[in-house]
Design an enzyme around this catalytic site. Sequence first.
Site, mmCIF file in Angstrom:
data_model
loop_
_atom_site.group_PDB
_atom_site.id
_atom_site.type_symbol
_atom_site.label_atom_id
_atom_site.label_comp_id
_atom_site.label_asym_id
_atom_site.label_seq_id
_atom_site.Cartn_x
_atom_site.Cartn_y
_atom_site.Cartn_z
ATOM 1 N N ASP A 96 0.901 -1.133 -0.121
ATOM 2 C CA ASP A 96 0.064 0.090 0.112
ATOM 3 C C ASP A 96 0.753 1.330 -0.172
ATOM 4 O O ASP A 96 2.117 1.388 0.251
ATOM 5 C CB ASP A 96 -0.982 -0.110 1.205
ATOM 6 C CG ASP A 96 -1.864 1.080 1.286
ATOM 7 O OD1 ASP A 96 -2.909 1.290 0.441
ATOM 8 O OD2 ASP A 96 -1.634 1.972 2.131
ATOM 9 N N GLU A 122 1.701 -0.150 -4.870
ATOM 10 C CA GLU A 122 0.588 1.001 -5.076
ATOM 11 C C GLU A 122 1.274 2.357 -5.490
ATOM 12 O O GLU A 122 1.695 2.947 -4.114
ATOM 13 C CB GLU A 122 -0.390 0.956 -4.220
ATOM 14 C CG GLU A 122 -1.609 2.075 -4.461
ATOM 15 C CD GLU A 122 -2.412 2.428 -3.552
ATOM 16 O OE1 GLU A 122 -3.400 2.931 -3.580
ATOM 17 O OE2 GLU A 122 -1.861 2.358 -2.301
#
Length: 497
Positions: free
Chosen positions: A231, A255
Amino acid sequence: MHLPLFQITQATSLLLTASSFFPIAAAKTAAEWRELSIYQVLTDRFATTDGTSPTCGITDYCGGTWKGIENKLDYIQGMGFDAVWISPVVHNIDGETPAGYAYHGYWADNPYTLNDHFGTTDDLKSLSDALHGRGMSLMVDIVVNHFGSIQDSSSVDYSAYPSPFNDASAFHSPCAIDYKDQASIENCWVVTTPAPALPDVNTEGAAIYGALVDSVVDLVSNYNIDGIRLDTAKHVPLEALTQFQEAIGVFVTGEALDGDSAYVSEYQGPLNSAINYPLWYPLIKAFMGGSFDELSAMISTEATAFSDVNALTNFLDNHDQPRIASVAGDDEVRDKNAVTFLMFTSGIPMVYYGFEQRFSGAADPDNRETLWTSGYDTTTALYQHIAKLHEIRGVASNVTDKATYFSSNVAVLGTSTAYMAIERGPIVAVVSNVGAAGTSDGFDVTGSKFASGDSVADLLDCATTATVGDSGAFTSPSNNGEARIWIQAENKGSLCA
């Protein structure tokens, strides 16, 4: 040898530094992950342990568990998926905030313990074992950029975190991000106010970052995790990402939420892979009735911008972006064409839970519905379509061989206002953006690798055939807006028997 995650003491944590990164045993390589397809699960919203279907608020804990996922693996595998990505597993802040509860897992307050809302250590091990027993892989969402705080940035209680994170010096000073400044993106806080604030980890502190990374190494080792979705990777310096990848020793896709392929490509190298946001933006535009030209151009750009385009992870929607059905409205044919493209373009396809049930939640948190409201219906058109696409992927990879097929780059054979034709290995897919309204016009494919005189068959309807002319040309007849997937008739195997 690493201590179990839940047994690491504060004293031990203080001894962990950047020099203590211990690579774990080798797992699946990036090349092996290319061959997989991934089903994304938000643990709290997928299935309960006892199979009940509780009602809940959209920002509350709803009761989904790791054991619930394990009990529904037939449902996932029935679509053909061979990897499952689950939401973060470590302990999160407790209590209600203005944005609801931490049911999603992105507000961690202790990387050394699991989130007991989702089950026990035995439950997570059992899920991992069950996946591996089926020949499937486990991907876990990880956050190293930030912690969570139930307060805003002005009143974070750092003492509530375990050592060595229990002091303000473990984090950067609070500041709002200037997204035009990379240093600000990496050092400022994703959220300062209102609560919950997300204190930004001081990745430059060797003891701090070393302790955090080693907690992930332990997690991967203890639960036999095959891959990681990282993330907020663009909020972590590239050198810290390199350290993370080397220490973890399993496939990592990061990400970096940006549509610029040049920018996102910087994250493949430090990490094995990046989540393919540059492709996602033109993909959604194209299949919602826009032009295919921008999508075609991005495919060409990415083939040279990225070191391994086939290791990128592609998607149609996820927990951060509106579900595609919220954009397509009642037109399921658009969804079917988009997922057909997803399955046959370069890269690793990822499908967000509920897509197969046409869940239509728009912006976060409305795109995080509980799946049990669907009854896990395996007869829906999209569930069946995804299963068929996986069968066709199997046929395609068997015509040559798996490694060759999944390392080959897709080629765009042509576009029109209504169609795009792509070729990968022995397959030519003709997808459309007109939806259920359809069009009476077919599409003239040119430049395919099929030989003159070849008979080709559509593997989706198993009835339509065409004869190839010079230069690999043939006509793909209109199909009421539906996609077609062509292969030499002699290679269709038993799929259409």
